[in-house]
Design an enzyme around this catalytic site. Structure first.
Site, PDB file in Angstrom:
ATOM      1  N   ALA A   1       4.388   4.168   2.885  1.00  0.00           N
ATOM      2  CA  ALA A   1       3.983   2.896   2.284  1.00  0.00           C
ATOM      3  C   ALA A   1       4.153   1.788   3.319  1.00  0.00           C
ATOM      4  O   ALA A   1       4.770   1.996   4.373  1.00  0.00           O
ATOM      5  CB  ALA A   1       4.806   2.588   1.038  1.00  0.00           C
ATOM      6  N   LYS A   2       3.620   0.632   3.026  1.00  0.00           N
ATOM      7  CA  LYS A   2       3.823  -0.545   3.867  1.00  0.00           C
ATOM      8  C   LYS A   2       3.493  -1.764   3.036  1.00  0.00           C
ATOM      9  O   LYS A   2       2.687  -1.706   2.090  1.00  0.00           O
ATOM     10  CB  LYS A   2       2.924  -0.503   5.102  1.00  0.00           C
ATOM     11  N   GLY A   3       4.113  -2.882   3.383  1.00  0.00           N
ATOM     12  CA  GLY A   3       3.832  -4.135   2.707  1.00  0.00           C
ATOM     13  C   GLY A   3       3.733  -5.264   3.705  1.00  0.00           C
ATOM     14  O   GLY A   3       4.166  -5.136   4.859  1.00  0.00           O
TER      15      GLY A   3
ATOM     16  N   VAL B   1       0.847  -1.186   0.000  1.00  0.00           N
ATOM     17  CA  VAL B   1       0.000   0.000   0.000  1.00  0.00           C
ATOM     18  C   VAL B   1       0.883   1.236   0.000  1.00  0.00           C
ATOM     19  O   VAL B   1       1.777   1.367   0.845  1.00  0.00           O
ATOM     20  CB  VAL B   1      -0.936   0.013   1.228  1.00  0.00           C
TER      21      VAL B   1
END
Length: 441
Positions: A128-130, A83
């Site tokens: 962001a992040k995953g 995201v």
């Protein structure tokens, strides 16, 4: 793969091994908390609903299936997410989490907090992040490499040193980043060190990066103790979590003379009434051998939940989200809470702690050391020049304490909490970037 916003959660088929012993966070409203914090900041700043709607929605979300060939020849399909919440101030930046409790909503919340963190510390990134819904302890190193490389290949369209730069998080480490860097570099035909941060030193990582988040936490903890009129040397502390953040935070606190009297991991906690507190180095050696703080001869066993309620000067929740909640916040006796983890305090707990005059230093300030040194690593990769460790650590301290001064001043001027001050400052900076760039077309 699917590229839309927003996306439904897709449940992967998983083996029993994958849905294993790592427990989910006690609180599952992480995204609601993040959205509520944003709403409070919007109201405080007097922004209109259009700005609110733009900042509440992620810029881009990607959900991918990650097929894995297990060592026994079977195939398992996992689900991964990336995201990108906001990119108005620069490339997206954020960690990659491997945990069985990972969901799209959790990744959305973490990406939003990364946006505010980068803006608050004036790092030219967006958030962001995953994550992949996987328990890495149940997989071999070869399987984790295959998972990482396949996930990387699936998210290739949206990552890159000028697009989105992953970093380690829960369940991932510098080896994970090396696999991502190599997979991405192969597709480009040349080595691209800046595609990730938190890499091994031999592949362009930065000195000081592994301990940066912990050092930042301790810089802020020291400042918070001094603000409360508590001498750092001799202060008492409890640290919840003994992983990437908590382990070094406990060590650095002890080096500054803080008595670390209790430490917890996911299996339990230990507590010491000795004058000097727990010998953190001895505990670290025990954990390296046994895999848990339990059984450590230098301290007594303690229920993990009780650690959060000890009568100490400083509490550092440094594990997962939602550990301080409506059910236990009233029993917290620490004078200061410094959030080493992302989102460890729920909205309801925040209200209770404020009513009880507990100073809470929010995660977007307290644990920002990691993204600061990630930025330093990215700059070094772009320059092909390595900084000395002393330079990294000095610049980290300067950035953390400057942000602390800005947040505390803003909070005092408006008579608001540190969380409200930090979030509103960050939201204002992101909004300014939006307004300067304009809306296209």
């Amino acid at each position: 793969m699917t590229l839309t916003s927003p996306l439904p959660v897709i449940h992967a088929s998983t083996s029993s091994a994958a849905s294993s012993t790592l427990s989910a966070p006690a609180h599952d409203n992480t995204l609601a908390d993040a959205q509520a914090q944003l709403a409070d900041a919007i109201a405080l700043l007097g922004y209109d609903e259009g700005i609110h709607a733009m900042l509440a929605a992620a810029r881009r979300e990607l959900t991918v299936s990650v097929p894995l060939r297990r060592d026994d020849g079977s195939t398992q399909v996992l689900t991964g997410y990336r995201v990108q919440h906001n990119i108005s101030r620069g490339p997206a930046k954020g960690g990659l989490r491997y945990s069985p409790s990972v969901t799209l909503d959790e990744v959305r919340a973490l990406a939003m907090w990364m946006t505010w963190k980068c803006a608050l510390l004036d790092v030219p990134y967006g958030g962001a992040k995953g994550g992949i819904a996987i328990d890495p302890r149940q997989y071999s190193q070869a399987e984790l490499e295959r998972v990482t490389r396949r996930y990387t290949s699936e998210i290739l369209p949206i990552i890159g040193p000028q697009q989105d730069i992953p970093a380690p998080d829960i369940g991932t480490d510098e080896q994970t980043m090396a696999w991502i860097m190599d997979t991405y570099s192969v597709t480009q035909g040349h080595t691209v060190p800046g595609v990730v941060t938190g890499k091994p030193l031999s592949l362009g990582g930065s000195l000081g990066r592994p301990s940066a988040t912990s050092r930042g936490v301790v810089h802020i903890a020291g400042a918070a103790l001094e603000r409360a009129g508590i001498a750092v040397s001799g202060a008492s502390a409890a640290v919840q979590g003994f992983g990437k953040v908590g382990r070094d935070a406990a060590r650095f606190l002890a080096e500054r003379g803080v008595r670390v009297v209790a430490i917890a991991d996911q299996y339990g906690a230990v507590h010491s009434t000795a004058p000097g507190g727990i010998d953190v180095d001895a505990l670290a050696r025990h954990v390296d051998e046994e895999g848990t703080v339990l059984g450590f001869a230098g301290a007594d066993a303690l229920a993990a939940s009780e650690l959060l309620e000890l009568d100490v000067d400083l509490l550092v929740p440094a594990a997962v989200e939602g550990v301080l909640h409506e059910g236990n916040a009233a029993r917290v006796r620490a004078r200061i809470v410094v959030e080493g983890a992302n989102g460890p305090t729920t909205r309801e707990a925040d209200r209770i702690l404020q009513q009880n005059d507990v100073l809470v230093v929010p995660d977007i300030l307290a644990n920002a050391g990691g993204v600061i040194v990630s930025y330093f690593e990215w700059v070094q990769a772009n320059q092909s020049y390595r900084w000395e460790a002393r330079d990294v650590e000095a610049r980290l301290g300067e950035r953390m304490l400057a942000a602390w001064a800005g947040v505390t001043t803003h909070a005092a001027e408006l008579d608001i909490t540190l969380r409200a001050a930090a979030t509103s400052l960050a939201v204002a900076r992101v909004t300014e970037a939006h307004r300067l760039r304009g809306l296209y077309p």
